[in-house]
Design a protein around this motif. Structure first.
Motif, PDB file in Angstrom:
ATOM      1  N   ARG A  49      11.614 -24.866 -17.209  1.00 58.62           N
ATOM      2  CA  ARG A  49      12.342 -24.846 -15.777  1.00 58.62           C
ATOM      3  C   ARG A  49      11.256 -25.588 -14.997  1.00 58.62           C
ATOM      4  NH1 ARG A  49      13.239 -19.623 -12.998  1.00 58.62           N
ATOM      5  NH2 ARG A  49      11.421 -19.091 -13.757  1.00 58.62           N
ATOM      6  N   HIS A  50      11.568 -26.200 -13.890  1.00 60.12           N
ATOM      7  CA  HIS A  50      10.506 -26.906 -13.152  1.00 60.12           C
ATOM      8  C   HIS A  50       9.437 -26.079 -12.687  1.00 60.12           C
ATOM      9  CE1 HIS A  50       9.158 -29.640  -9.333  1.00 60.12           C
ATOM     10  NE2 HIS A  50       9.027 -30.118 -10.689  1.00 60.12           N
ATOM     11  N   GLU A  51       9.922 -25.063 -12.092  1.00 60.68           N
ATOM     12  CA  GLU A  51       8.823 -24.145 -11.716  1.00 60.68           C
ATOM     13  C   GLU A  51       8.039 -23.683 -12.768  1.00 60.68           C
ATOM     14  OE1 GLU A  51      10.574 -20.509  -9.121  1.00 60.68           O
ATOM     15  OE2 GLU A  51       8.984 -19.432 -10.200  1.00 60.68           O
ATOM     16  N   ASP A  52       8.132 -23.413 -13.980  1.00 66.71           N
ATOM     17  CA  ASP A  52       7.409 -23.004 -14.834  1.00 66.71           C
ATOM     18  C   ASP A  52       6.625 -24.054 -15.311  1.00 66.71           C
ATOM     19  OD1 ASP A  52       8.303 -20.355 -15.274  1.00 66.71           O
ATOM     20  OD2 ASP A  52      10.234 -21.097 -16.254  1.00 66.71           O
ATOM     21  N   ALA A  53       6.857 -25.362 -15.283  1.00 67.63           N
ATOM     22  CA  ALA A  53       6.256 -26.345 -15.639  1.00 67.63           C
ATOM     23  C   ALA A  53       5.104 -26.806 -14.663  1.00 67.63           C
ATOM     24  CB  ALA A  53       6.983 -27.500 -15.733  1.00 67.63           C
ATOM     25  N   SER A 483       6.058 -40.749 -25.414  1.00 68.58           N
ATOM     26  CA  SER A 483       7.590 -40.214 -25.280  1.00 68.58           C
ATOM     27  C   SER A 483       7.566 -39.144 -26.353  1.00 68.58           C
ATOM     28  CB  SER A 483       8.505 -41.188 -25.434  1.00 68.58           C
ATOM     29  OG  SER A 483       8.463 -41.745 -26.379  1.00 68.58           O
ATOM     30  N   ASN A 484       6.850 -38.170 -26.380  1.00 67.05           N
ATOM     31  CA  ASN A 484       6.830 -37.278 -27.387  1.00 67.05           C
ATOM     32  C   ASN A 484       7.640 -35.974 -27.040  1.00 67.05           C
ATOM     33  OD1 ASN A 484       5.153 -35.740 -25.649  1.00 67.05           O
ATOM     34  ND2 ASN A 484       3.239 -36.652 -26.803  1.00 67.05           N
ATOM     35  N   ARG A 485       7.535 -34.759 -27.843  1.00 70.87           N
ATOM     36  CA  ARG A 485       8.357 -33.682 -27.773  1.00 70.87           C
ATOM     37  C   ARG A 485       7.904 -32.832 -26.358  1.00 70.87           C
ATOM     38  NH1 ARG A 485       8.630 -28.883 -32.193  1.00 70.87           N
ATOM     39  NH2 ARG A 485       8.246 -27.149 -30.684  1.00 70.87           N
ATOM     40  N   LEU A 486       6.642 -32.978 -26.123  1.00 70.07           N
ATOM     41  CA  LEU A 486       6.261 -32.384 -25.153  1.00 70.07           C
ATOM     42  C   LEU A 486       6.549 -32.964 -23.829  1.00 70.07           C
ATOM     43  CD1 LEU A 486       3.855 -30.491 -23.743  1.00 70.07           C
ATOM     44  CD2 LEU A 486       2.299 -32.303 -24.109  1.00 70.07           C
ATOM     45  N   TYR A 487       6.780 -34.549 -23.898  1.00 68.17           N
ATOM     46  CA  TYR A 487       7.129 -35.167 -22.682  1.00 68.17           C
ATOM     47  C   TYR A 487       8.811 -34.730 -22.424  1.00 68.17           C
ATOM     48  CZ  TYR A 487       9.412 -39.492 -20.596  1.00 68.17           C
ATOM     49  OH  TYR A 487      10.150 -40.179 -19.862  1.00 68.17           O
ATOM     50  N   TYR A 488       9.518 -34.564 -23.344  1.00 66.06           N
ATOM     51  CA  TYR A 488      11.076 -34.135 -23.022  1.00 66.06           C
ATOM     52  C   TYR A 488      10.861 -32.572 -22.648  1.00 66.06           C
ATOM     53  CZ  TYR A 488      12.495 -38.646 -24.643  1.00 66.06           C
ATOM     54  OH  TYR A 488      12.488 -40.003 -24.813  1.00 66.06           O
ATOM     55  N   GLU A 489       9.808 -31.893 -23.114  1.00 64.08           N
ATOM     56  CA  GLU A 489       9.979 -30.450 -22.671  1.00 64.08           C
ATOM     57  C   GLU A 489       9.436 -30.291 -21.219  1.00 64.08           C
ATOM     58  OE1 GLU A 489       7.928 -28.713 -26.595  1.00 64.08           O
ATOM     59  OE2 GLU A 489       8.641 -26.995 -25.231  1.00 64.08           O
ATOM     60  N   GLY A 490       8.490 -30.873 -20.687  1.00 61.79           N
ATOM     61  CA  GLY A 490       7.877 -30.729 -19.491  1.00 61.79           C
ATOM     62  C   GLY A 490       7.607 -31.908 -18.504  1.00 61.79           C
ATOM     63  N   GLU A 492       9.706 -35.435 -18.677  1.00 63.58           N
ATOM     64  CA  GLU A 492      10.810 -36.217 -18.683  1.00 63.58           C
ATOM     65  C   GLU A 492      12.040 -35.606 -17.595  1.00 63.58           C
ATOM     66  OE1 GLU A 492      14.810 -38.109 -19.295  1.00 63.58           O
ATOM     67  OE2 GLU A 492      14.254 -36.087 -19.631  1.00 63.58           O
ATOM     68  N   PRO A 493      12.146 -34.539 -17.675  1.00 66.99           N
ATOM     69  CA  PRO A 493      13.528 -33.857 -17.027  1.00 66.99           C
ATOM     70  C   PRO A 493      13.098 -33.935 -15.438  1.00 66.99           C
ATOM     71  CG  PRO A 493      12.878 -32.135 -18.529  1.00 66.99           C
ATOM     72  CD  PRO A 493      11.763 -33.241 -18.637  1.00 66.99           C
ATOM     73  N   PHE A 494      11.835 -34.078 -14.963  1.00 66.39           N
ATOM     74  CA  PHE A 494      11.686 -34.143 -13.567  1.00 66.39           C
ATOM     75  C   PHE A 494      11.150 -35.523 -13.034  1.00 66.39           C
ATOM     76  CE2 PHE A 494       9.737 -30.222 -15.976  1.00 66.39           C
ATOM     77  CZ  PHE A 494      11.087 -29.382 -15.734  1.00 66.39           C
ATOM     78  N   LEU A 495      11.434 -36.607 -13.598  1.00 62.37           N
ATOM     79  CA  LEU A 495      10.953 -37.859 -13.231  1.00 62.37           C
ATOM     80  C   LEU A 495      12.044 -38.328 -12.249  1.00 62.37           C
ATOM     81  CD1 LEU A 495      10.332 -39.583 -16.676  1.00 62.37           C
ATOM     82  CD2 LEU A 495       8.539 -38.592 -14.975  1.00 62.37           C
TER      83      LEU A 495
END
Lengths: 525, 406
Positions: A49-53, A483-490, A492-495
């Motif tokens: 979630r954005h708040e958690d990130a 563009s690794n897994r971390l990127y997609y978890e924390g 990419e969703p918020f760009l």
């Protein structure tokens, strides 16, 4: 589902190398192109979630796979408790080995200062000429290596330690009780200062921290208290102890208080030689711990009044009482709480939250972990309504954690070079106020263009982080795959749409990396 | 700053960005007034720069660090400037020469009424330039306000720049001012296309002006420095291989000659609590570099030096007496330097008083008889012909002084 349009095939190949689940692929040659870049996305867990990130970014030096995994496993409250107690320092084996090597060097200030004195004596006894110059240079170079060991320790732990909150607090306190490596003998003392005066107390009691810095030769030399003696008053440390370390500039003390505290602090100093000959009535008051010394023969024994109160005790007991008096002031609780809130939340922490932190600080006798708990579990902190601009340290370290997640940096020099270029190198602040915590100090045009240059250096991989420290050749090379897994978890969703557009215009994976690291999203947390 | 103010500031910045007014770079290379502020951070010991040699108390108060009285027979000691004051020996060949050409004036007993004796507090209060008694607005520095006033009335001649790694408080204000350190300048790493894409990521963002301005400045400075080094090579002046502050000063002069009207630079390392030295030593070597750098700056500005004013200041002076460690502690009044190609220099300006035990401020320091805001206010008024209202915008509640240096 994937928005990105990569032009060159190379980037698709880069994605393939990622797919094994390794956190990072260093692309030095093309792997067979059997899977597309989307695989990394497919392998990732559901995004945070954005708040958690944001919460996690602010309580660490930036996301890495291990931190995200811990957070997912423990939940916010559980993760925070573990962080506040300092989780065991499980480091990747090659990093643990580096750290062991760094701390194995003789760091005890007494031994270092004794050795320095002998070396200097020997050099001074030499005849003028190239041999003496050479010996001087050698000693000077050793000082540089010694300071660099302290800096490497700090940076490697900041990038790799699972105790991210503690490492942030180590940075915070090293900055709060700032010392400058180029003064006096500090280059030989700062590793011990970091390891013995700061890190053990980073989440402990504030008074212990103040006393640990007060008794450390690095601080005593840096702020000249080693020169402060009855009849030869030097008020430098006394002033900064109240202004910068405890009460804040409007913390309710006067020039008279500065002078009184300076007299309290007379005799607090550094001695690497034999104990002084003392009159019998003073002998019982002599204190010696390593190179730290309280010498009653240098102390002003006349009565003192500090902050309206009579300072009790005799000799060093007076110093301890004065510190207690100071740290119990409401102004101290507020000053420290506000600094902490600004560090973790940004320039304008709500004053109600600072009040709550100060109340905790006072109630718990200056318990730093408890004060942080009040801050980090507050709804205001969680809401993160105003994006916090990263200072250079957070910018560089979070980029490194993202780019080199799981890979071992063998050469820390580039990290230090970047921090130097951005004006926030460890032990590099000449003045005792430490680096500013507010965003406005770091967001000028000159700073932004430097940042982009560093983004480019990291993104294109031409950075020598994997060379051997001694200048040997790189064990690996190439550019990181961001563009690794971390990127997609924390991430990419918020760009934002503008950032996505820029990424879509990248001509190469290196350029894509550069744009990502230069984006607003990577400059704020 | 509250959340509300932050948002308002964001909005303001976004509006200026949207209106296309990003960082002001490269004004037309017209002739006109130029101002450089040199901030000596740490509180330099003015008393051992401008030596009050007629005061026997000076020699009593500084048994180990006083600088000997000028000796007319010696060519390397302190240089007598009048019957009371002498210049530190290490400044003879740089500042001493300019002084004799009436291009330098000193203003002793200068400073601020801020009495915290804290470096940081006093530096901030000077850079903000607001009345000391009132609440502070950290978003408004006095050079920022000068820039604002000149932007309104002298649109072609207000370009400002800080030659520092971070933007100094003096330049805070609604207009973004560019900053770049000139200690080392290399080739810019981005081509035009990349600059466009990077800038576009910040379109509409509060940092847009900083981002576009920073990228553009980087390109332009690299270009100007390239030219400078080519010219130096052509005239084989690189044989002199200048470095440190002199090199920085030469680069500053180039940018101010061609493009900027208001400049700022700071130099650290003046906090001499221990082993300060006297005619030689720590303070003397700092002064040497500073003096040489300012000479280079004056020379390199060429014809524009006659339009230029430089002020050198520091947050406070130091204790009149030396301390127990052959150094000096935080004091109060300082000595400011005013330099310029056409100022009425060659004199010691402003209110003065004899220096005896009884006249020290709080029995330890120089008093402040010449308020820095009045001093700078008068210079700005004369340089740019400002109105009383404009002066009051820059330094509220201050009447410009009458030192008549310009």
């Amino acid at each position: 589902m994937l928005q990105r349009q990569f032009k060159p095939l190379a980037l698709r190949l880069a994605g393939a190398a990622m797919a094994s689940g390794a956190a990072l692929a260093l692309v030095s040659c093309a792997a067979p192109a059997s899977r597309s870049a989307s695989t990394a996305a497919a392998d990732a867990l559901a995004p945070l979630r954005h708040e958690d990130a944001v919460w996690l970014e602010r309580t660490s030096f930036g996301l890495d796979s291990a931190t995200v995994a811990d957070y997912r496993r423990l939940g916010r409250a559980g993760y925070l408790e573990e962080q506040l107690h300092g989780p065991p320092e499980e480091l990747p084996a090659p990093i643990a080995a580096q750290i062991q090597q760094l701390t194995a060097h003789e760091a005890d200030p007494l031994r270092r200062l004794q050795e320095l004195q002998q070396r200097r004596k020997a050099i001074n006894a030499m005849a003028e000429g190239p041999d003496r110059d050479q010996a001087r240079k050698l000693l000077n170079d050793e000082g540089g290596q010694s300071a660099y060991r302290a800096i490497r320790l700090e940076l490697l732990r900041a990038v790799y330690s699972p105790a991210q909150l503690r490492e942030q607090m180590v940075w915070f306190w090293l900055n709060h009780f700032s010392v400058f490596q180029y003064k006096a003998d500090l280059r030989w003392l700062i590793l011990d200062y970091e390891e013995q005066a700061i890190r053990p107390y980073a989440l402990g009691r504030f008074r212990d921290l103040v006393l640990a810095t007060l008794e450390h030769p690095a601080m005593l030399q840096y702020l000249d208290n080693s020169q402060n003696a009855a009849g030869h008053i030097n008020e430098n440390y006394a002033r900064e102890l109240m202004e910068l370390h405890t009460l804040g500039v409007n913390g309710g003390y006067s020039q008279e208080d500065v002078q009184q505290l300076a007299r309290v602090l007379t005799g607090v100093g550094v001695n690497a030689g034999p104990a002084p000959q003392l009159r019998p009535e003073l002998r019982g008051l002599y204190v010696r711990r390593g190179a730290f010394e309280f010498n009653p023969a240098r102390h002003d024994f006349s009565p003192k009044v500090l902050l309206g109160q009579r300072v009790s005790g005799r000799g060093f007991a007076e110093v301890e009482h004065a510190v207690t008096l100071i740290v119990q002031q409401k102004a101290c609780a507020r000053f420290v709480s506000r600094e902490l809130a600004v560090y973790f939340m940004g320039d304008a922490p709500p004053s109600r939250l600072v009040d709550a932190m100060a109340a905790t600080f006072q109630r718990t006798d200056g318990d730093i972990a408890a004060t942080l708990r009040t801050l980090l579990l507050s709804p205001e902190f969680a809401a993160a309504r105003v994006p916090k601009f990263k200072d250079p340290v957070h910018y560089v370290l979070s980029s490194a954690r993202l780019a080199y997640d799981g890979h071992t940096i063998s050469n820390s020099r580039p990290l230090l070079d970047w921090l130097n270029a951005l004006g926030e190198a460890p032990f590099g602040r000449q003045t005792p106020d430490g680096y500013p915590l507010v965003a406005s100090s770091w967001e000028s045009p000159g700073q932004m263009s430097r940042r982009f240059e560093i983004a480019r250096a990291i993104g294109t991989g031409n950075v020598h982080l994997f060379d051997a420290e001694d200048g040997g050749t790189a064990t690996t090379s190439g550019f990181p795959q961001l563009s690794n897994r971390l990127y997609y978890e924390g991430i990419e969703p918020f760009l934002s749409a503008t950032t996505r557009t820029a990424l879509g215009q990248a001509n190469s994976p290196q350029e894509w990396n550069t744009f990502l690291l230069a984006s607003p999203e990577m400059n704020y947390e | 700053m509250s959340d509300r103010l932050t948002r308002r500031r964001c909005l303001q910045l976004m509006l200026t960005g949207a209106a296309g007014m990003s960082v002001r770079l490269y004004a037309a290379a017209a002739t006109g007034p130029r101002f450089l502020l040199v901030f000596l951070r740490g509180g330099y010991d003015a008393t051992n720069m401008l030596i009050p040699y007629s005061s026997s108390f000076y020699y009593e108060a500084r048994p180990t660090i006083a600088i000997a009285r000028p000796d007319p027979a010696a060519s390397n000691g302190a240089l007598a400037l009048d019957s009371n004051w002498a210049l530190a020996p290490v400044l003879r060949d740089s500042i001493g020469v300019l002084y004799q050409q009436r291009q330098v004036a000193f203003v002793p007993f200068a400073g601020t009424s801020d009495l915290t004796r804290s470096h940081f507090e006093t530096q901030d209060s000077i850079e903000l330039g607001q009345p000391v008694a009132g609440a502070r607005d950290y978003r408004s520095g006095f050079l920022g306000r000068l820039h604002g006033v000149l932007t309104g009335s002298h649109a072609d001649g207000a370009a400002a720049i800080a030659f520092t790694d971070a933007l100094p408080l003096s330049f805070r204000g609604p207009d973004p001012i560019p900053n770049i350190s000139l200690r080392s300048v290399g080739k810019p790493p981005f081509d035009d296309r990349q600059v466009r894409i990077l800038s576009a990521m910040y379109a509409g963002h509060p940092l847009e002006p900083a981002v576009t301005g920073g990228l553009e400045l980087r390109r332009q400075v690299a270009q100007a420095m390239q030219q400078l080094s080519e010219e130096m090579r052509a005239s084989s002046r690189d044989a002199l291989s200048i470095k440190g502050f002199e090199l920085e000063a030469e680069r500053m002069a180039r940018l101010m000659r061609d493009s900027y009207r208001i400049g700022f630079v700071d130099i650290g390392g003046w906090d001499t609590h221990v082993n300060e030295g006297a005619a030689q030593g720590a303070l003397a070597s700092n002064l040497t570099g500073l003096g040489r750098g300012l000479s280079v700056f004056a020379q390199s500005l060429g014809a524009e030096w006659k339009n230029t004013v430089v002020v050198v200041l520091s947050e406070f002076g130091r204790t009149f007496r030396e301390n127990g460690n052959r150094g000096t502690d935080h004091g109060h009044g300082s000595v400011y330097w005013v330099l310029g190609g056409s100022i009425g220099g060659g004199r010691i300006a402003g209110e003065q008083q004899p220096l005896e035990r009884a006249t020290l401020f709080q029995d330890r320091d120089y008093p402040v008889l010449n308020d820095y805001r009045a001093l700078l206010g008068e210079l700005f008024r004369s340089m740019w012909g400002l109105s009383t209202a404009q002066c009051a915008q820059i330094f509220p509640q201050t009447t410009p002084a009458r030192l008549n240096l310009i």
